[in-house]
Design a protein around this motif. Structure first.
Motif, PDB file in Angstrom:
ATOM      1  N   THR A   8       0.734  -1.331   0.028  1.00 16.11           N
ATOM      2  CA  THR A   8      -0.183   0.080   0.219  1.00 16.11           C
ATOM      3  C   THR A   8       0.868   1.471  -0.062  1.00 16.11           C
ATOM      4  O   THR A   8       0.444   2.177  -0.737  1.00 16.11           O
ATOM      5  N   VAL A   9       1.943   1.075   0.699  1.00 14.74           N
ATOM      6  CA  VAL A   9       2.861   2.181   0.626  1.00 14.74           C
ATOM      7  C   VAL A   9       3.589   2.561  -0.565  1.00 14.74           C
ATOM      8  O   VAL A   9       3.681   3.743  -0.975  1.00 14.74           O
ATOM      9  N   ILE A  10       3.859   1.425  -0.983  1.00 15.29           N
ATOM     10  CA  ILE A  10       4.559   1.722  -2.381  1.00 15.29           C
ATOM     11  C   ILE A  10       3.744   2.252  -3.465  1.00 15.29           C
ATOM     12  O   ILE A  10       4.151   2.985  -4.432  1.00 15.29           O
ATOM     13  N   ALA A  11       2.410   1.551  -3.370  1.00 14.87           N
ATOM     14  CA  ALA A  11       1.607   2.138  -4.401  1.00 14.87           C
ATOM     15  C   ALA A  11       1.199   3.543  -4.239  1.00 14.87           C
ATOM     16  O   ALA A  11       1.165   4.378  -5.316  1.00 14.87           O
ATOM     17  N   LEU A  12       0.847   4.034  -2.961  1.00 11.70           N
ATOM     18  CA  LEU A  12       0.789   5.256  -2.582  1.00 11.70           C
ATOM     19  C   LEU A  12       1.834   6.271  -3.038  1.00 11.70           C
ATOM     20  O   LEU A  12       1.722   7.412  -3.655  1.00 11.70           O
ATOM     21  N   ALA A  13       3.170   6.012  -2.655  1.00  8.35           N
ATOM     22  CA  ALA A  13       4.218   6.593  -3.015  1.00  8.35           C
ATOM     23  C   ALA A  13       4.490   6.928  -4.557  1.00  8.35           C
ATOM     24  O   ALA A  13       4.813   7.895  -5.025  1.00  8.35           O
ATOM     25  N   ALA A  14       4.194   5.756  -5.310  1.00 10.87           N
ATOM     26  CA  ALA A  14       4.368   5.701  -6.852  1.00 10.87           C
ATOM     27  C   ALA A  14       3.271   6.703  -7.261  1.00 10.87           C
ATOM     28  O   ALA A  14       3.546   7.548  -8.138  1.00 10.87           O
ATOM     29  N   ALA A  15       2.113   6.568  -6.802  1.00 12.41           N
ATOM     30  CA  ALA A  15       0.972   7.344  -7.608  1.00 12.41           C
ATOM     31  C   ALA A  15       1.282   8.677  -7.059  1.00 12.41           C
ATOM     32  O   ALA A  15       1.299   9.716  -7.855  1.00 12.41           O
ATOM     33  N   THR A  16       1.638   9.175  -5.956  1.00 12.21           N
ATOM     34  CA  THR A  16       1.907  10.703  -5.505  1.00 12.21           C
ATOM     35  C   THR A  16       2.980  11.079  -6.384  1.00 12.21           C
ATOM     36  O   THR A  16       3.109  12.109  -6.962  1.00 12.21           O
ATOM     37  N   ALA A  17       4.203  10.338  -6.544  1.00 10.44           N
ATOM     38  CA  ALA A  17       5.291  10.944  -7.474  1.00 10.44           C
ATOM     39  C   ALA A  17       4.709  10.927  -8.952  1.00 10.44           C
ATOM     40  O   ALA A  17       5.306  12.097  -9.501  1.00 10.44           O
TER      41      ALA A  17
END
Length: 565
Positions: free
Chosen positions: A221-230
């Motif tokens: 979930t953190v990887i997905a959120l960080a990638a989408a935010t970036a």
């Protein structure tokens, strides 16, 4: 009176007596892992509930710390839960945010009282069919509520009920923004396909297995959120973000504030209060039971857990927080990360606080489509969908209760679904128990013909209660004019309630009017005591009750046997 209340004794006091440095290091690592996992979920749950994103984070920090510090479980993690999304959204839409906070405080008081009065065990009596039904129903509603942000639809406010949501979505489906479902779908794929620690062979050697094990330490979930935010920030994607809709989240906790309270508002909030308390109790104790199965630590104390949940829900709204309960996903993550005491839960709350103090401005760039994608995965994982495929293997009552609770949760609300589900469960239980009670005729071929011609003997099996009295009431009508006595062998009668006693009294009165007699034989302790206290023993007389059927037969043989001249 007060010696009957549950003693307030948090599990942390017991576990910290022999606390060691090695255990602290394990709890520290688990706490930071869960804290990172909890951040995107807290943001997503708050937004989906119709409140500001920081309210979910504040709830995870304050309630999470209190539930771990004061609870009755060793490893349970508390905070905002997906199951509350639909409930909070409906209450907030109907009564407003201020009344939502008041209802949460009142529900906390109710939870505290339930724990103090030792009612935690009662939650376990809710049938599993009801739990599966409303959990799957809530999962459907969560998934439906996320389609707006997942598709990028420009809808000012989603309605709270199922059919209205379908109508609004059908009106705006042509307004789908291409980037929103693309980013949301990418987040779904990352969360689903990202390596999971519990699905790995830890003994495997080589570069790839080691790399996968290292990657699995980072939550999907953190990887997905960080990638989408970036991607949203660097590519300037035209997506709604936390910053564009809510203006970001503040750095630090809010100050203490009293919600606006009025007695008239409290009177309107009876049903919301009961709904929050009921769901909170069920979710927290189910979560604690799951945690017990995953660890060898001492089993949870359900009453202490309810008291901690109550205190957390009383305190959190004064800082703008929303209802909190035990959360299964974060608790399982906590256990698998190596937690062995409530310290891990307290560290998880402090980790969230540090993230808010340091990195709050970055949250403004988080796209709402990414949070919607994460919540779609949460909704899917929440439901026990395989139970629908297995329904054909279960009884009609089980299928009726599960499907009825599911449909009522989706169409109406959780409170109605649970109430109707419990009523159905009680009705089916009464019917099942009534079928287990039997009244069967007995043949006595070995006694004198005079006895068999003048008497009719029946044997009672099971429990004679209000749902089965009809099988006894009709016995008077089956006697012929040649029968002078009705004998009931109660040796296999396990128990009897007041309705059963009344049925026997009515049977005795009817037989007496017909010039016939009722005889009871082989009464067990509980039915015998009730018959004595209820006056039936006195009405039957000294020769109306026998210790055993053989004693009555012996007395009749002595009467019918001719005396020698």
């Amino acid at each position: 009176m007060f010696d009957k209340l549950h003693r307030f004794h948090p599990r942390s006091l017991d576990l910290l007596k022999d606390y060691s440095r090695a255990r602290f290091v394990a709890d520290l690592g688990a706490g930071f892992t869960v804290g990172v996992v909890a951040l995107p979920l807290a943001l997503a749950f708050a937004i989906a509930s119709g409140v500001k994103p920081e309210q979910g984070v504040f709830t995870a920090i304050i309630a999470g710390f209190l539930i771990s510090a004061l609870g009755g479980s060793s490893v349970q993690i508390g905070g905002p839960a997906g199951a509350f999304i639909v409930i909070i959204y409906g209450i907030q839409q109907r009564y407003g945010l201020g009344n939502l906070l008041i209802a949460t405080i009142l529900a906390g008081g109710l939870l505290l009282a339930m724990g103090a009065l030792k009612l935690g065990v009662l939650v376990r009596y809710i049938p599993v069919s009801i739990v599966i039904g409303f959990t799957n129903g809530i999962a459907i509603l969560i998934g439906l509520s996320q389609l707006k942000d997942f598709l990028g639809l420009q809808i000012d406010k989603m309605p709270a009920d199922f059919f209205s949501q379908l109508a609004v979505l059908s009106e705006h489906w042509r307004e789908v923004q291409p980037w929103a479902p693309l980013v949301g779908s990418a987040c779904v794929l990352i969360v689903v396909l990202w390596p999971k620690t519990y699905a790995m062979d830890r003994a495997a050697q080589g570069f790839k297995p080691k790399l996968r094990r290292w990657m699995s330490q980072l939550p999907g979930t953190v990887i997905a959120l960080a990638a989408a935010t970036a991607a949203t920030y660097l590519l300037h994607l035209p997506l709604d973000t936390i910053g564009s809709r809510f203006g970001g989240i503040p750095q630090g906790l809010p100050s203490f504030a009293l919600p606006d309270f009025s007695w008239s508002s409290a009177q309107m909030l009876l049903i919301p209060t009961i709904t929050i308390a009921l769901l909170g109790a069920i979710e927290s104790l189910l979560c604690a039971r799951v945690a017990d199965k995953l660890t060898e630590l001492k089993r949870h104390d359900p009453n202490q857990e309810l008291m901690a949940q109550g205190i957390a829900n009383i305190v959190t709204p004064f800082f703008g927080g929303i209802p909190a309960t035990g959360t299964i996903a974060r608790t399982v993550t906590n256990v698998r990360a190596g937690a062995n005491s409530p310290v891990a839960g307290m560290v998880h709350a402090l980790c969230l606080l540090i993230i808010i103090l340091v990195a709050a401005p970055l949250a403004a760039h988080i796209p709402l489509a990414a949070l919607a994608g994460i919540l779609l995965v949460v909704a899917w994982n929440m439901g026990d969908w395989h139970e629908f495929a297995r329904l054909r293997h279960f009884s009609l009552p089980y299928r009726t209760i599960l499907l009825g609770t599911f449909v009522l949760t989706v169409v109406f609300d959780l409170t109605v679904a649970v109430e109707v589900g419990l009523v159905l469960a009680c009705v089916f239980f009464i019917y099942r128990m009534s079928t287990l009670f039997k009244v069967e005729p007995m043949e006595l071929p070995y006694v004198a013909p005079a006895i068999t011609r003048s008497s009719k003997v029946y044997q009672l099996y099971g429990s004679l209660f209000f749902g089965a009295v009809g099988k006894v009431e009709n016995l008077a009508s089956v006697l012929g004019v040649q029968h002078h006595t009705l004998v009931l062998d109660a040796q296999m009668l396990i128990s009897m309630d007041s309705s059963g006693l009344d049925a026997l009294q009515q049977l005795q009165s009817t037989l007496e009017r017909q010039g016939q007699k009722l005889i009871l034989c082989g009464l067990n302790e509980q039915p015998a005591s009730l018959i004595q206290r209820g006056g039936l023993a006195e009405a039957l007389g000294a020769k109306g009750i026998y210790p055993d059927l053989s004693d009555w037969l012996l007395s009749q043989m002595q009467i019918t046997t001719p005396k020698p001249l």
